[in-house]
Design a protein around this motif. Structure first.
Motif, PDB file in Angstrom:
ATOM      1  N   GLU A 122       3.039   7.518   0.515  1.00 53.85           N
ATOM      2  CA  GLU A 122       2.091   6.587   1.231  1.00 53.85           C
ATOM      3  C   GLU A 122       0.797   6.542   0.391  1.00 53.85           C
ATOM      4  O   GLU A 122       0.304   7.566   0.118  1.00 53.85           O
ATOM      5  CB  GLU A 122       1.697   7.173   2.575  1.00 53.85           C
ATOM      6  CG  GLU A 122       3.200   6.996   3.514  1.00 53.85           C
ATOM      7  CD  GLU A 122       2.721   7.864   5.109  1.00 53.85           C
ATOM      8  OE1 GLU A 122       1.936   7.102   5.596  1.00 53.85           O
ATOM      9  OE2 GLU A 122       3.128   8.925   5.251  1.00 53.85           O
ATOM     10  N   ARG A 144       8.755   8.748   0.203  1.00 53.34           N
ATOM     11  CA  ARG A 144       7.931   7.766   0.716  1.00 53.34           C
ATOM     12  C   ARG A 144       6.743   8.169  -0.034  1.00 53.34           C
ATOM     13  O   ARG A 144       6.177   9.439   0.454  1.00 53.34           O
ATOM     14  CB  ARG A 144       8.051   7.693   1.885  1.00 53.34           C
ATOM     15  CG  ARG A 144       7.154   6.407   2.351  1.00 53.34           C
ATOM     16  CD  ARG A 144       6.779   6.631   4.314  1.00 53.34           C
ATOM     17  NE  ARG A 144       6.206   5.080   4.539  1.00 53.34           N
ATOM     18  CZ  ARG A 144       6.039   4.740   5.701  1.00 53.34           C
ATOM     19  NH1 ARG A 144       6.091   5.482   6.768  1.00 53.34           N
ATOM     20  NH2 ARG A 144       4.957   3.768   5.737  1.00 53.34           N
ATOM     21  N   HIS A 163       7.201  -2.306   1.466  1.00 51.18           N
ATOM     22  CA  HIS A 163       6.795  -1.138   0.301  1.00 51.18           C
ATOM     23  C   HIS A 163       7.343  -1.730  -1.085  1.00 51.18           C
ATOM     24  O   HIS A 163       8.081  -2.689  -1.401  1.00 51.18           O
ATOM     25  CB  HIS A 163       7.755  -0.061   0.681  1.00 51.18           C
ATOM     26  CG  HIS A 163       7.381   0.460   1.898  1.00 51.18           C
ATOM     27  ND1 HIS A 163       8.030  -0.064   3.007  1.00 51.18           N
ATOM     28  CD2 HIS A 163       6.846   1.799   2.247  1.00 51.18           C
ATOM     29  CE1 HIS A 163       7.858   0.626   4.090  1.00 51.18           C
ATOM     30  NE2 HIS A 163       7.016   1.813   3.728  1.00 51.18           N
ATOM     31  N   THR A 214      -2.634   9.940  -1.449  1.00 54.65           N
ATOM     32  CA  THR A 214      -1.221   9.712  -1.512  1.00 54.65           C
ATOM     33  C   THR A 214      -0.451  10.730  -0.661  1.00 54.65           C
ATOM     34  O   THR A 214      -0.508  12.172  -0.848  1.00 54.65           O
ATOM     35  CB  THR A 214      -0.654   9.670  -2.877  1.00 54.65           C
ATOM     36  OG1 THR A 214      -1.250   8.697  -3.501  1.00 54.65           O
ATOM     37  CG2 THR A 214       0.858   9.392  -2.944  1.00 54.65           C
ATOM     38  N   GLU A 225       0.416   4.549  -2.674  1.00 54.98           N
ATOM     39  CA  GLU A 225       1.136   3.954  -3.855  1.00 54.98           C
ATOM     40  C   GLU A 225       0.871   2.290  -3.610  1.00 54.98           C
ATOM     41  O   GLU A 225       1.860   1.883  -3.311  1.00 54.98           O
ATOM     42  CB  GLU A 225       2.338   4.403  -4.015  1.00 54.98           C
ATOM     43  CG  GLU A 225       2.499   6.089  -4.495  1.00 54.98           C
ATOM     44  CD  GLU A 225       2.455   6.470  -5.994  1.00 54.98           C
ATOM     45  OE1 GLU A 225       1.455   6.994  -6.499  1.00 54.98           O
ATOM     46  OE2 GLU A 225       3.402   5.928  -6.681  1.00 54.98           O
ATOM     47  N   THR A 275       0.819  -1.240  -0.096  1.00 55.48           N
ATOM     48  CA  THR A 275      -0.164  -0.059  -0.045  1.00 55.48           C
ATOM     49  C   THR A 275       0.864   1.267   0.133  1.00 55.48           C
ATOM     50  O   THR A 275       0.297   2.278   0.151  1.00 55.48           O
ATOM     51  CB  THR A 275      -0.967   0.199   1.205  1.00 55.48           C
ATOM     52  OG1 THR A 275      -0.280  -0.199   2.413  1.00 55.48           O
ATOM     53  CG2 THR A 275      -2.050  -1.094   1.207  1.00 55.48           C
ATOM     54  N   ASP A 276       1.995   1.112   0.059  1.00 55.38           N
ATOM     55  CA  ASP A 276       3.052   2.181   0.103  1.00 55.38           C
ATOM     56  C   ASP A 276       4.126   1.901  -0.889  1.00 55.38           C
ATOM     57  O   ASP A 276       4.546   0.829  -1.070  1.00 55.38           O
ATOM     58  CB  ASP A 276       3.469   2.832   1.517  1.00 55.38           C
ATOM     59  CG  ASP A 276       2.417   2.971   2.469  1.00 55.38           C
ATOM     60  OD1 ASP A 276       1.427   3.699   1.963  1.00 55.38           O
ATOM     61  OD2 ASP A 276       2.637   2.500   3.389  1.00 55.38           O
TER      62      ASP A 276
END
Length: 355
Positions: A145, A143, A225, A117, A147, A86-87
């Motif tokens: 968050e 980062r 990730h 995002t 994606e 999810t990130d």
């Protein structure tokens, strides 16, 4: 109830078939035999930022809009395990690589970031705190968050199963002409196979190689990730799977009628070298597959989503963005099926408008 034949059984064709069935159409998928190659050999990343590069702002805007629609489609499929991350982390191997990421973040990503995002700058130390198996040589990055990434093969299975359960019929007949179909409406979503059914598409082939690595008992775990790395000016991504990692992807021109699509030694070598530079522990993983596929591309990089005539709609030319753009494409096509005079929405500024 009117009928529609969707020619093509890849992620675009299957998404259209499911959406059309949900909208009340009687649907059959006629698989032209080549559409699933690009979908089958893919990382499955949903991050719109990862596809945002200077000069492709329209494509980035389309990706952002389509990413917003993915959670609803995942709910429709009823299989949350399709989502593998999810990130995302965008990481740089050198100062020059980091400068390029900074440029993208400032002048491209900042203009189109999805509300879901959250983009934050991270240092090399931050990277190792988030993913302890990544290289100590990484100097920094971002980062993202929100994606996501999907298991592309599990996604294809879920789309087929859900479409079949909703009444979609699957027909493996090969067709050489649109005239062979007697359905009320026809959707051409056969990837590169669209050229044979509508030569004006003039799609070009971009070959891409992807590796699948499986974790062993002695291996470090896959990252939590999606890792999108810039290493010495080259890009490589590492996408987690339940049993390992997908590494990709090369891209270069190839003949449309390339026949057997086999990976080249140089492409595999580059991917492995860059991936192990980013995550040294990958050396203990097993290389279980080196795959290659042909992406259907247009001259301007935008997909073609529009009506050709009163009976035919085309949805093709998605290039490297087929999975990302699938929900937006499906919604656009269903709108065109329901109203033959309907123009594409502003969210889908597609290629070939003057053709």
């Amino acid at each position: 109830m009117q009928s529609v034949a969707v020619v093509g059984g890849g992620v675009i064709g299957l998404s259209i078939a499911l959406a059309a069935s949900d909208a009340g159409w009687r649907v059959r998928v006629v698989d032209a035999g080549v559409a699933d190659r690009a979908s089958h050999v893919a990382g499955g990343m949903l991050g719109s930022l990862g596809e945002g590069i200077p000069g492709e702002e329209t494509l980035l805007a389309m990706s952002v809009e389509s990413v917003r629609r993915w959670p609803a489609l995942i709910d429709r499929l009823g299989d949350p395990n399709v989502v593998t991350a999810t990130d995302s982390l965008f990481v740089a191997g050198t100062a020059a690589d980091l400068h390029r990421l900074d440029h993208l973040a400032r002048f491209v990503w900042s203009k189109q970031t999805d509300a879901r995002t959250v983009l934050t700058s991270i240092t090399g130390r931050d990277i190792r705190a988030l993913e302890t198996a990544l290289s100590t040589r990484l100097v920094g990055g971002y980062r993202a968050e929100g994606e996501w990434a999907l298991d592309n093969r599990r996604l294809l299975t879920a789309l087929r199963d859900t479409a079949r359960a909703s009444g979609v019929v699957f027909d493996d007949t090969r067709i050489g002409s649109r005239d062979a179909l007697d359905d009320d409406q026809v959707v051409l979503a056969a990837g590169l196979g669209t050229n044979a059914l509508w030569p004006q598409a003039q799609l070009q082939a971009a070959k891409g190689e992807v590796l699948r690595l499986r974790r062993t008992r002695s291996s470090v775990p896959p990252p939590r990730h999606v890792i999108r790395a810039a290493v010495g000016g080259r890009n490589v991504y590492l996408v987690p799977r339940a049993d390992g990692i997908v590494v990709g992807a090369t891209q270069y021109e190839a003949p449309v009628d390339a026949g057997d699509i086999l990976p080249e030694a140089g492409g595999v070598l580059d991917l492995l070298a860059d991936a192990t530079e980013v995550m040294p522990g990958l050396r203990t993983y097993e290389l279980v597959e080196a795959g290659a596929g042909l992406r259907p591309c247009t001259a301007d990089g935008l997909p073609i989503i529009r009506r050709l005539d009163e009976r035919t709609v085309v949805a093709t030319g998605h290039g490297r963005n087929g999975i990302v753009l699938a929900p937006l494409t499906a919604d656009e096509v269903v709108g065109l099926l329901g109203d033959p005079r309907r123009a594409p929405t502003p969210a889908a500024m597609t290629s070939g408008g003057e053709r």
